[in-house]
Design a protein around this motif. Structure first.
Motif, mmCIF file in Angstrom:
data_model
loop_
_atom_site.group_PDB
_atom_site.id
_atom_site.type_symbol
_atom_site.label_atom_id
_atom_site.label_comp_id
_atom_site.label_asym_id
_atom_site.label_seq_id
_atom_site.Cartn_x
_atom_site.Cartn_y
_atom_site.Cartn_z
ATOM 1 N N LYS A 175 -10.001 -1.081 8.325
ATOM 2 C CA LYS A 175 -10.101 -2.456 7.811
ATOM 3 C C LYS A 175 -11.230 -2.575 6.805
ATOM 4 C CE LYS A 175 -8.343 -5.431 11.539
ATOM 5 N NZ LYS A 175 -8.761 -6.381 12.594
ATOM 6 N N GLU A 176 -12.373 -1.982 7.163
ATOM 7 C CA GLU A 176 -13.548 -2.060 6.295
ATOM 8 C C GLU A 176 -13.261 -1.445 4.926
ATOM 9 O OE1 GLU A 176 -17.905 -2.199 5.390
ATOM 10 O OE2 GLU A 176 -16.221 -3.466 5.939
ATOM 11 N N LEU A 177 -12.680 -0.251 4.909
ATOM 12 C CA LEU A 177 -12.392 0.423 3.636
ATOM 13 C C LEU A 177 -11.291 -0.311 2.867
ATOM 14 C CD1 LEU A 177 -12.517 4.167 4.764
ATOM 15 C CD2 LEU A 177 -14.282 2.876 3.556
ATOM 16 N N SER A 178 -10.262 -0.767 3.577
ATOM 17 C CA SER A 178 -9.133 -1.446 2.925
ATOM 18 C C SER A 178 -9.567 -2.761 2.292
ATOM 19 C CB SER A 178 -8.021 -1.709 3.948
ATOM 20 O OG SER A 178 -7.550 -0.495 4.501
ATOM 21 N N SER A 179 -10.563 -3.421 2.900
ATOM 22 C CA SER A 179 -11.020 -4.714 2.367
ATOM 23 C C SER A 179 -11.699 -4.572 1.012
ATOM 24 C CB SER A 179 -11.985 -5.377 3.354
ATOM 25 O OG SER A 179 -13.216 -4.663 3.407
ATOM 26 N N LYS A 180 -12.091 -3.351 0.657
ATOM 27 C CA LYS A 180 -12.763 -3.126 -0.633
ATOM 28 C C LYS A 180 -11.757 -2.969 -1.778
ATOM 29 C CE LYS A 180 -16.550 -2.669 1.823
ATOM 30 N NZ LYS A 180 -17.327 -3.902 2.063
ATOM 31 N N LEU A 181 -10.479 -2.852 -1.468
ATOM 32 C CA LEU A 181 -9.462 -2.600 -2.493
ATOM 33 C C LEU A 181 -9.007 -3.899 -3.147
ATOM 34 C CD1 LEU A 181 -7.285 0.034 -0.584
ATOM 35 C CD2 LEU A 181 -9.051 0.465 -2.291
ATOM 36 N N ILE A 183 -1.796 -5.028 2.264
ATOM 37 C CA ILE A 183 -3.086 -5.016 2.976
ATOM 38 C C ILE A 183 -3.589 -6.439 3.172
ATOM 39 C CG2 ILE A 183 -5.524 -4.352 2.779
ATOM 40 C CD1 ILE A 183 -4.565 -1.836 1.261
ATOM 41 N N ASP A 184 -3.496 -7.261 2.129
ATOM 42 C CA ASP A 184 -3.953 -8.645 2.233
ATOM 43 C C ASP A 184 -3.249 -9.377 3.377
ATOM 44 O OD1 ASP A 184 -5.628 -8.274 0.095
ATOM 45 O OD2 ASP A 184 -4.281 -9.188 -1.379
ATOM 46 N N ARG A 185 -2.005 -8.990 3.628
ATOM 47 C CA ARG A 185 -1.220 -9.662 4.666
ATOM 48 C C ARG A 185 -1.660 -9.269 6.071
ATOM 49 N NH1 ARG A 185 2.410 -14.023 4.591
ATOM 50 N NH2 ARG A 185 2.996 -14.165 6.779
ATOM 51 N N GLU A 186 -1.944 -7.964 6.280
ATOM 52 C CA GLU A 186 -2.180 -7.466 7.644
ATOM 53 C C GLU A 186 -3.529 -6.762 7.824
ATOM 54 O OE1 GLU A 186 -0.303 -8.168 10.155
ATOM 55 O OE2 GLU A 186 1.350 -9.096 9.027
ATOM 56 N N ILE A 240 -7.638 7.580 6.483
ATOM 57 C CA ILE A 240 -8.917 7.223 5.861
ATOM 58 C C ILE A 240 -9.034 7.878 4.488
ATOM 59 C CG2 ILE A 240 -11.419 7.584 6.048
ATOM 60 C CD1 ILE A 240 -11.043 7.219 9.108
ATOM 61 N N GLU A 241 -8.661 9.152 4.422
ATOM 62 C CA GLU A 241 -8.695 9.872 3.140
ATOM 63 C C GLU A 241 -7.766 9.215 2.125
ATOM 64 O OE1 GLU A 241 -8.641 14.494 1.586
ATOM 65 O OE2 GLU A 241 -7.935 14.032 3.603
ATOM 66 N N ASP A 242 -6.622 8.725 2.593
ATOM 67 C CA ASP A 242 -5.659 8.073 1.704
ATOM 68 C C ASP A 242 -6.256 6.822 1.061
ATOM 69 O OD1 ASP A 242 -2.986 7.339 0.606
ATOM 70 O OD2 ASP A 242 -3.107 5.742 2.102
ATOM 71 N N VAL A 243 -6.929 5.995 1.860
ATOM 72 C CA VAL A 243 -7.536 4.776 1.309
ATOM 73 C C VAL A 243 -8.589 5.137 0.261
ATOM 74 C CG1 VAL A 243 -8.895 2.706 1.818
ATOM 75 C CG2 VAL A 243 -7.105 3.421 3.394
ATOM 76 N N LEU A 244 -9.409 6.161 0.565
ATOM 77 C CA LEU A 244 -10.442 6.581 -0.389
ATOM 78 C C LEU A 244 -9.813 7.116 -1.682
ATOM 79 C CD1 LEU A 244 -12.901 8.384 2.067
ATOM 80 C CD2 LEU A 244 -13.200 6.138 1.021
ATOM 81 N N ASN A 245 -8.802 7.974 -1.550
ATOM 82 C CA ASN A 245 -8.144 8.536 -2.738
ATOM 83 C C ASN A 245 -7.480 7.457 -3.576
ATOM 84 O OD1 ASN A 245 -8.814 11.238 -2.410
ATOM 85 N ND2 ASN A 245 -7.059 11.656 -1.094
#
Length: 936
Positions: free
Chosen positions: A666-672, A633-636, A763-768
């Protein structure tokens, strides 16, 4: 020389074993007197004894027959060293023998260690032991007394002759037979209580049920007690009707026996439902899936209150799915050691993504659910050159490994290090079937009874060989294999593992290591011999052994240099100097954040995912030792974009043409990875509901966390409403919710994206994934406000969210000191960038594990309000929170800070800047202190 004293205890930073090996390197000669020596402890000293022998250092060892604890096998092994004289004090009922002394002679002084530790793996590494080390001149009265007493013990002890050891061995065998007959009675009387893992699982299951959840999954390695855990939970819940489902009848019988042992005096009846048994009318029914899938409709849909699916990774198959979709129990529990075998379905989804507990290898070692292992990393012979080939070229690797000289070398090392138990029961992992067949043939030629087993052999053939290996009376000693023992096959009595192939995957390495870690009465530890070659991926061994999914180059190097001190318990990891240097050099050369490395890591993982594209982040949860997908995620910016790019998949790339979807992802992934889970828990609820109130949000959060404060829920609502975004963020980031009154309502844009099932799944995958990973790292604890966990990783901007900061959050960066009310956050770089010429010479450093020296910004004076708040923080009610990192950047990536807790100023000096001495509320753990301060 003045007499020097030091207390030696077993800790994360050091242990008695380290002190003994260091002293043996430096001394002229050595003299030990210990009550007990068993092979588990002796094996850890073998290399030191060998080095002493090569350097012609003489040693004497006295041990005893006291309590019959010393092992004859250990005495035999010591006798192999020409430089060591061995005697045994033979005890009787009147005189015991309990000495624990280690004497090292130097040119003009002695070092004496006296304390509580015998030569056992636990005493040398993990037990609570106190040993006092004293250094004195050779002519001191103390040393004269010690030598005199030692010589007296030597004179009254017996020579450990071959005849003596043989007689002692026969005596121990006869004693063991008698003990075994007694143990049968003892086992029946034993009161069984839950272990730590089982207690945690039961607490988490109860929490989930309290908040209305009806399904949960427990992930734990084979042999860690999942069946007992489920029986304890059933005993607590006390359902009227229970159904326990497995896919093999032999497992079923053991499960039924476990439940009958624990659940007594309740009037409940127990029955088997299999091809041969029809106990369907009993209260607690234990059934194979094969039988149940043919007769499930004979039961009412609500017949069972509690259903357990053992080995739940099978639950994605059609026969299980039919049964799962039919029954409607009050609660469903899935248990598995290997959640990765999920075909085209996600086993986590089947249990509503409620993972009540996950026990990975390091957790199992810490909780003593498996036995310790002794790992020896041995440099391979010079004749094996893998430096100029790809380790994926199996045919060429096999060709180069098939050397008679290498076979002799492996046997030599195997005999030197030995094994625990009466008979060698060994698994050798090879590069290919051809390699396994070659190794078995060559071992047989040299008198070591061996077989080759691989996927081409029938279940009956495999079973026959496994039975022979486990049988103490049978001659089979070694099974060489390539593809069938990585996971799933259980041989509890395995006491040796040979790693004979180049490691190209931490996952496979951990799976192979795990084959020998099952507890069994015939062994107290597993011996692992890894023959380390010169191929390009040797460093992967260090990643596997390090045990942390989330690592950087520096932490890996420190782990290697300190012998992986973070490994819990009596487990021992030792690499020879050449292997260490080879791995350290590779780590220095490798860029763990480069696209080249990330692609290699991804495609290696894809192979282990049965060649299927791992479309979802949760796919990486399935394997112990899997890569950290947040790096992708950090890469892309999103995992989907990374996969689309490396797979050159036009469909996946096409999904991101939807600007709203890409912005949300992007918004949700940036929180990981999450540092606070409230926001994701709220958004997950909104996937299936139009709105959420404060009260509902609290209810959902409390399913996963012990407690939560109301202000943090309000802050989470405000944060999701983008109250604290700057103008740039507001333009770029898609709004998902609107804050209306006391509730959050989904925006139309969010609704439109969720209406597309494929987009919704990502989206559900990122949240889970975010919630699941948070649970793994933070457990179910409440951390208050600020929401910091000791020794966890944070970036500066995280502290705004975690302290409920109610201004623009992007202001929280760039400065070494940030403040929110009475909370001061100190961000400290231990190593400054050399090319930056600071106007001041910073002196930020650890004084020791308890004290830290920090300098304020060069504009801060003692008379300023901020200066007073810092130097008189305790009196003024100011909390000083310290965040420390060793380097600002590694491999082009900004490093996180480590939170080391709160501290108070106890001394100060100077002006602009002020140099402050801070006493930490909690001492920094030894292994973390070493990582911060050690240069590699």
């Amino acid at each position: 020389m003045n007499q020097e004293k030091k207390l030696i205890t077993n800790s994360n930073n050091t242990n008695l074993l380290n002190e003994l090996t260091k002293s043996m390197k430096e001394c002229v000669s050595f003299y030990f007197s210990v009550a007990f020596i068993n092979f588990s402890g002796l094996q850890l000293l073998l290399d030191s004894f060998k080095e002493a022998e090569l350097n012609k250092k003489m040693g004497k060892i006295i041990t005893s027959t006291y309590l019959n604890f010393t092992e004859a096998k250990a005495l035999d092994k010591i006798k192999e060293f020409n430089n060591i004289d061995l005697k045994v004090f033979v005890t009787d009922r009147e005189i015991g023998f309990h000495t624990k002394v280690y004497i090292f002679e130097y040119e003009d002084y002695y070092k004496v260690i006296i304390g509580s530790s015998n030569i056992t793996q636990s005493a040398l590494k993990s037990n609570i032991e106190w040993n006092l080390e004293t250094i004195s001149k050779s002519d001191s009265g103390f040393i004269k007394d010690v030598i005199k007493e030692y010589e007296h013990l030597w004179s009254i002890s017996e020579d450990a002759s071959s005849e003596f050891i043989e007689q002692y061995q026969e005596f121990l065998k006869s004693l063991k037979k008698n003990e075994q007959s007694n143990n049968v009675i003892y086992e029946k009387q034993k009161y069984i209580v839950p272990n730590r893992m089982q207690k945690r699982a039961m607490e988490n299951l109860e929490r989930l049920r309290t908040y209305g959840e009806k399904k949960a999954l427990v992930i734990a390695a084979t042999g860690t007690g999942k069946t007992f855990m489920s029986a304890f939970d059933v005993k607590n819940v006390n359902p009227a009707k229970l159904l326990f489902i497995v896919h093999r009848e032999e497992i079923l019988r053991k499960a039924k026996e476990t439940f009958e042992t624990l659940i007594t005096n309740t009037g409940k009846t127990f029955g088997l439902l299999t091809g041969n048994h029809k106990g369907k009318h009993e209260d607690y029914v234990f059934s194979t899936i094969q039988t149940l899938s043919r007769c499930y409709e004979e039961f009412d849909r609500k017949e069972f209150d509690y259903i357990i699916y053992d080995e739940a990774h099978h639950a994605t198959s059609p026969s299980y799915q039919i049964v799962m979709n039919y029954f409607e129990p009050k609660f469903t529990l899935g248990m598995t050691a290997t959640p990765e075998r999920s075909d085209h379905y996600n086993v986590f989804d089947l249990f509503d993504n409620n993972v009540a507990l996950e026990v990975r290898l390091h957790d199992a070692l810490e909780d003593e659910l498996v036995i310790p292992f002794h790992y020896f990393g041995i440099t391979d012979i010079e004749g094996v050159n893998l430096s100029d080939i790809s380790i994926d070229d199996i045919a060429e690797v096999t060709k180069r490994l098939k050397l008679n000289e290498r076979v002799d070398y492996i046997i030599e090392k195997m005999n030197f290090y030995g094994y625990d138990g009466e008979k060698r029961k060994c698994l050798g992992f090879c590069a290919s079937r051809e390699h396994a067949e070659y190794m078995a043939a060559e071992f047989n030629k040299r008198g070591y009874n061996s077989v080759c087993l691989h996927g081409g052999h029938s279940v009956e053939e495999r079973g026959k060989s496994i039975t022979q290996l486990e049988d103490d009376e049978a001659e089979l000693e070694v099974i060489f294999t390539v593809d069938i023992f990585n996971e799933g096959v259980d041989i509890p009595s395995i006491n040796s593992v040979l790693m004979l192939r180049p490691t190209n995957s931490p996952i496979i390495f951990i799976q192979q290591l795990g084959r020998g870690l099952r507890k069994h009465g015939s062994k107290s530890f597993l011996t692992v011999l890894d023959f380390i070659g010169n191929h390009s991926k040797v460093f992967l061994i260090a990643i596997a052994l390090n045990g942390s999914r989330y690592y950087d180059k520096e932490s890996l190097k420190v782990a290697i240099a300190t012998g992986f001190a973070n490994i819990p318990g009596a487990t021992h990891i030792q690499m020879d100097e050449i292997a260490q240097e080879r791995i350290l050099e590779q780590i220095d050369r490798e860029n763990f954040n480069s696209m080249k490395y990330l692609k290699e890591e991804y495609f290696e993982f894809k192979k282990l995912n049965q060649g299927r594209v791992p479309l979802y982040l949760v796919d990486y949860i399935k394997f112990d030792g899997a890569p950290d997908p947040v790096k992708f995620i950090d890469r892309e910016k999103t995992y989907l974009k990374f996969v689309g790019k490396v797979e050159k998949d036009d469909h996946l790339r096409g999904l991101l043409i939807n600007d709203t979807f890409e912005s949300i992802l992007k918004e949700l992934s940036s929180k990981l990875p999450l540092k606070r889970s409230y926001e994701f828990i709220i958004l997950k609820y909104l996937l299936t509901h139009e709105e959420i109130t404060h009260a509902l949000a609290k209810h959902e959060i409390l399913k996963l966390i012990n407690d939560v404060d109301d202000d943090s829920i309000h802050h989470a609502f405000e944060y999701l409403n983008q109250n604290y975004y700057d103008s740039t963020q507001l333009k770029a980031k898609q709004k998902l919710v609107d804050y209306q009154g006391d509730k959050l309502v989904k925006t139309d844009a969010f609704k439109r994206v969720l209406a597309n099932p494929e987009l919704r799944s990502y989206i559900e995958d990122v949240l889970n994934y975010g919630i699941y990973r948070y649970e793994q790292e933070y457990k179910h604890n409440y951390y208050g406000v600020p929401h910091f966990k000791l020794y966890e990783q944070y970036q500066m901007i995280d502290t705004a969210l975690l302290s409920n900061y109610r201004k623009i959050h992007t202001a929280f960066r760039g400065s070494g000191l940030l403040a929110n009310g009475n909370d001061y956050f100190l961000f400290i770089d231990l190593h400054k960038e050399e090319d930056i010429k600071d106007s001041i010479n910073y002196q930020d450093k650890f004084i020791n594990e308890e004290y830290f020296q920090w300098q304020t910004q060069n504009s801060t004076s003692q008379s300023s309000e901020r200066g007073k708040n810092i130097i008189f923080n305790k009196d003024r009610g100011i909390n000083l929170h310290l965040f420390v990192r060793k380097y600002k950047e590694i491999d082009g990536k900004t490093e996180p800070y480590i939170y080391i807790g709160k501290g108070d100023s106890v001394a100060f000096e100077g002006e602009k800047p002020i140099t402050v001495r801070i006493k930490l509320h909690r001492e920094v753990p030894s292994n973390l202190y070493t990582e911060f301060t050690k240069k590699v």
